[in-house]
Design an enzyme around this catalytic site. Structure first.
Site, PDB file in Angstrom:
ATOM      1  N   GLY A 596       0.947  -1.034  -0.065  1.00 20.97           N
ATOM      2  CA  GLY A 596       0.128  -0.044  -0.070  1.00 20.97           C
ATOM      3  C   GLY A 596       0.861   1.209   0.265  1.00 20.97           C
ATOM      4  N   GLY A 598       1.088   5.176   1.938  1.00 18.96           N
ATOM      5  CA  GLY A 598       0.578   5.982   3.000  1.00 18.96           C
ATOM      6  C   GLY A 598       0.777   7.565   2.519  1.00 18.96           C
ATOM      7  CB  VAL A 603       2.692   0.595   3.662  1.00 18.89           C
ATOM      8  CG1 VAL A 603       2.248  -0.263   4.817  1.00 18.89           C
ATOM      9  CG2 VAL A 603       2.176   1.914   4.204  1.00 18.89           C
ATOM     10  CG  ASP A 714      -9.760   9.104  11.111  1.00 19.87           C
ATOM     11  OD1 ASP A 714     -10.726   9.089  10.934  1.00 19.87           O
ATOM     12  OD2 ASP A 714      -8.729   9.035  10.393  1.00 19.87           O
TER      13      ASP A 714
END
EC number: 2.7.10.1
Length: 957
Positions: A596, A598, A603, A714
């Site tokens: 992934g 960020g 990542v 969050d």
């Protein structure tokens, strides 16, 4: 024999040189057959010597011998003719003195045969290239040379044993042997080396040594010829063998073939011989049957119909763990999965697979393999089966440790089971001296009280998940102290404590005074004085603070609980990283693949191998090249936050790499990724109690954060990570940067100059930026709705402003399909407008524990409609609007099940009236195997039937 010259056949004078000139003359004579011949000068002499007394003109006696000489030369005959003086003095070599064996006294022409004497002499060896001269020396004999014949002997060229031997001269003596080297004839090769024959003095070949034989692709013909194999035949090796017809399923299209090539689709194995038939790969195995027993599965199947005409058939079993029904969402199983008798080279059509994960989908591919499978350009045909493991009790707790002991209690701790097989709800501890006692503990530790002094107790522990209790651990003996031992130990501890208190009381007093003054100043000078304290970086200056106040609305933490320290309160943020995060040697980190990206960089998935410890999988966040110092500070702030937490439902920080590039944050690896995407991939696959167990884990983590006075801000399903055992862990502690900086993430929207995740945020936090644990509880209610709807987007496709307006009008999300009433009521409690009326996280954990202990409460009625004003347009968003559905494709799209489009249409359900007649058996037949999907489709079908019934007869569906 090869004749160089024979004077008996000569027809002209040869021009011999004589010395003296009148010493020898040419005359006519007779041979043994009374044929007239001339006398010639030659090397080997046939002659007749007459008796001197028979010659009337000769008086007295005469010699009857002569000498034979030879002279080698490098010149031609014409060059070699010189004066008589030269020949008289030339260095001739004597061959022999020739004497006649017989003589005759007269010549009788009346029929009497003349006796002719013949002598043979050999000389040599000759080494000069031009030739040689012969000389005959007469020492007074009266003789006639009837004929001279010069010849030499040789062995002729010959082919023997498929080898050619050239013409070879014999030696000078009759007993000489001359070696002749042979060479193989065309298309033959040596068998033994060297190849040779011996030529004797009579010009005859002796027995050969060594031989040749026809090469591969050629056969012997008439003994001394190697003939090419015709098309359709082959010969694979050198030797005396003949060409053979091509084996089955093979052919040769050229002459001299050493191997017949296999036809398309047929192959030879690595160990097959050229004369073996060509074979094919097997077809797929058939009729696999599976038996699932918790986290084990037994697979049995039938052999393939076509084995490829081979007898070396075996099977390989491939295991993949899947996140959804899509093959690309699968990954190879862990090495811990056990196969009995094995997973490769199986001879039997049966395998038992164990140590799988609970509540997990697996795909098993069974491949039939034979000796030519590795030759085929196509993958082996396989038989696949999808199975989902059942819920399973956790494995045994491996060991317990005694932490402390008194005369009437002792404290124990233990590691979690190696295979929890789900979320550990609590532990049951059984102990006894004479009478059994049982206690419960949510954490992997316990203090057993009310015990007798100086007594040994046998203790066992077992873990519990939604699947029930696992087995008890092995029995372990722990001992309480006697009263005298306890008093002695307590006295020592009190002495130490007293000494420490005397030394530290002054310091504590001074620190307390400073803190009280600072607190009063902060409270009285804040812009809005209320029951809350909002901590800001600018409230601190000077040295690094050691105390942080909790928000007043949450109350002070219980004794012994750490208080969260904001890393931005440090004058040097690097100091916070050093204090709360462990520095890791980059040589211990191995980056494997990108998973992934960020805000600050990529990542990765990787491996961490600390010195002296077992290697573990980790997630690695990196800081991209070209960062600013502020970006580096913000990036590492998340590590400073995570490093303060230690709880099973909070993502664990392994450490950071700050002393080399790239800068990295290393956390535990969560195999199933983010909760929202994981639920969408596994829509309808989990029982409600399993979902409640996941919610309980999230609530437990948030309870821990609240006790530390940390506000997440969050909390959303996208920021909850799921590991391989379905344990949910709270992550992403970096929202502070979103509240201060711009971002292109559409999840967050501007409000009062900052970015806020509106769909998950409490109204007071949106309006006044008041973030508390109560606002986290509101977000937890949204997460609960996400979990029960399997990752549905909250408020669907409404805009953020529409969401804000709807909440102000008291709209609340309706219950997801098949959501128990008690869970939706929990959501509504979390969404109370008055934040003080919302439950606290400890209350939420208790409520969920009651639901898990009483599963019947989760089955007591469901609803699909939220309470509230009946006229509100958002209440029907939980189900598709049937008035707008006009085709099967539209209907499946509204249900978010377009993956079944081809299955429905291919099975004949091509119109909505036909769909309304569908049954559960039909769904199973067309491939809808997930219970959650079946329920969702059948519920919608029921709604469509009511919709059809409500329409007028002239209306179409």
């Amino acid at each position: 024999t090869e004749t160089v010259m024979d004077t008996r056949t000569a027809t002209a004078e040869l021009g011999w040189i004589s010395f003296p000139a009148n010493g020898v003359r040419t005359m006519c004579g007779y041979d043994e057959n009374l044929n007239t011949i001339r006398t010639y000068q030659v090397c080997n002499i046939r002659f007749t010597v007459r008796d001197c007394a028979s010659i009337p003109s000769v008086l007295g006696s005469c010699k009857e011998t002569f000498n034979l000489y030879y002279l080698e030369t490098d010149r031609t005959v014409s060059e070699g003719i010189k004066g008589v003086e030269y020949w008289a003095n030339a260095p001739f070599l004597k061959v022999d003195t020739i004497a006649a064996d017989e003589s005759f006294s007269q010549v009788d022409f009346g029929g009497r045969l003349m006796k002719v004497n013949t002598e043979v002499r050999s000389f040599g060896p000759l080494s000069k290239g031009r030739g040689f001269h012969l000389a005959f020396q007469d020492l007074g004999a009266c003789m006639s040379l009837l004929a001279v014949r010069v010849f030499y002997k040789k062995c002729p060229s010959v082919v023997q044993n498929f080898a050619f031997f050239p013409e070879t001269l014999t030696g000078a003596e009759s007993t000489s042997l001359v070696i002749a080297r042979g060479s193989c004839i065309p298309n033959a090769e040596e068998v033994d080396v060297p190849i040779k024959l011996y030529c004797n003095g009579d010009g005859e070949w002796m027995v050969p040594i060594g031989s040749c034989s026809c090469k591969a692709g050629y056969e012997p013909d008439n003994g001394n010829v190697c003939r090419a194999c015709p098309q359709g035949t082959f010969k694979s090796s050198q030797g005396a063998g003949l060409c053979q017809q091509c084996p089955l399923n093979s052919r040769s299209t050229i002459e001299a073939a050493t191997l017949c090539g296999c036809r398309n689709g047929y192959y030879r194995g690595d160990m097959d011989r050229p004369e073996d038939v060509c074979t094919s790969v097997p077809s797929a195995p058939r009729n696999v049957v599976s038996v699932v027993n918790q986290t084990s599965v037994l697979l049995e199947w039938h052999p393939p119909r076509d084995t490829g005409h081979r007898d070396d058939l075996s099977y390989n079993v491939l295991c993949r763990r899947c996140h959804s029904n899509e093959r690309r969402a699968c990954q190879p199983c862990d090495d811990s999965v056990a196969f009995v008798p094995g997973k490769r080279g199986l001879k039997d059509t049966r395998v038992e697979i164990s140590k799988l994960r609970a509540h997990t989908s697996y795909t098993f591919d069974i491949l039939a393999i034979n000796g030519v499978s590795n030759k085929s350009p196509y993958p082996a045909q396989q038989l696949s089966i999808n199975i989902t493991t059942n819920q399973a009790a956790p494995s045994v707790v491996p060991i317990m440790h005694q932490v402390s002991s008194t005369s009437r209690s002792f404290s124990l701790s233990w590691p979690p089971p190696e295979q929890p097989n789900g979320i550990i709800l609590d532990y049951e501890i059984r102990y006894y001296d004479k009478v059994d006692s049982v206690v419960q503990s949510e954490m992997p530790n316990v203090v057993l009280e009310g015990l007798r002094p100086g007594t040994g107790y046998v203790v066992q522990v077992r873990a519990r998940t939604v699947a029930g209790y696992g087995a008890y651990s092995k029995e372990m003996l722990f001992q309480t102290l006697t009263d005298d031992e306890y008093k002695s130990e307590l006295g020592q501890q009190l002495s130490l404590i007293a000494g420490s208190l005397v030394g530290g009381v002054c310091i504590v007093s001074l620190v307390a005074i400073a803190i009280i003054c600072s607190s009063i100043y902060s409270l009285t000078h804040s812009p809005i004085f209320s029951s809350e304290v909002t901590m800001r970086p600018d409230m601190f200056s000077g040295p690094t603070p050691t105390v942080t106040f909790p928000t007043l609305s949450e109350g002070h933490s219980s004794p012994g609980v750490k208080i969260y320290i904001d890393p931005f309160t440090y004058e040097d943020p690097n100091e916070a990283v050093r204090e709360f995060a462990k520095e890791i040697d980059p040589s211990c980190v191995k980056i494997e693949e990108v998973i992934g990206s960020g805000e600050f960089g990529e990542v990765y998935k990787g491996r961490l191998k600390p010195v002296g410890k077992k290697e573990i999988p980790v997630a690695i966040k990196t800081l991209k090249v070209g960062y600013s110092e502020r970006q580096r500070r913000d990036f590492l702030s998340e590590a400073s936050i995570m490093g303060q937490f230690d709880q099973p439902n909070i993502i664990r920080l392994e450490g950071v790499v700050t002393k080399s590039r790239p800068t990295m944050i290393i956390t535990e690896f969560m195999e199933n990724g983010a909760l929202d995407s994981f639920l969408r991939q596994n829509d309808g696959q989990f029982p409600v109690i399993q979902l409640v167990g996941m919610l309980r884990g999230i609530a437990s983590g948030m309870r821990y954060l609240a006790e530390m006075s940390y506000v997440h801000r969050d909390l959303a399903a996208r920021n909850i990570l799921v590991n391989s055992n379905l344990v949910c862990k709270v992550s992403d502690f970096g929202l502070s940067r979103y509240l201060e900086e711009d971002t292109s993430d559409p999840t967050y929207t501007s409000s009062l100059g900052g970015k806020i995740p509106v769909r998950w945020t409490a109204p007071e936090a949106i309006a006044y930026r008041k973030f508390t644990s109560a606002s986290d509880v509101w977000s937890y209610g949204i997460v609960t709705w996400e979990v029960m709807s399997y990752g549905e987007r909250p408020y669907w496709d409404m805009s953020n402003q529409d969401v804000i307006n709807a909440i102000e009008q008291d709209f609340r999300l309706p219950a997801p399909m098949d959501c128990p009433v008690v869970l939706h009521q929990l959501m509504l409690d979390c969404w109370q407008k008055d934040r003080n009326a919302r439950p606290k996280f400890p209350d939420i954990v208790s409520m969920l524990d009651k639901m898990i202990r009483n599963p019947a409460s989760l089955k007591a009625g469901t609803n699909n409609v939220a309470p509230g004003p009946s006229h509100h347009p958002l209440l029907d968003r939980g189900a598709p609007d049937l008035s707008r559905v006009s085709s099967v494709e539209d209907w499946l799209a509204a249900l978010k099940m377009t993956q079944y489009r081809d299955s429905f249409l291919g099975s004949g359900f091509t119109s909505l009236p036909l769909v309304t007649q569908i049954t559960a058996e039909d769904l199973q037949r067309i491939g809808v195997s997930l219970a959650g999907h079946q329920k969702k489709i059948l519920t919608s079908v029921q709604s469509m039937r009511h919709h059809v019934d409500d329409q007028s007869p002239t209306e179409s569906v």
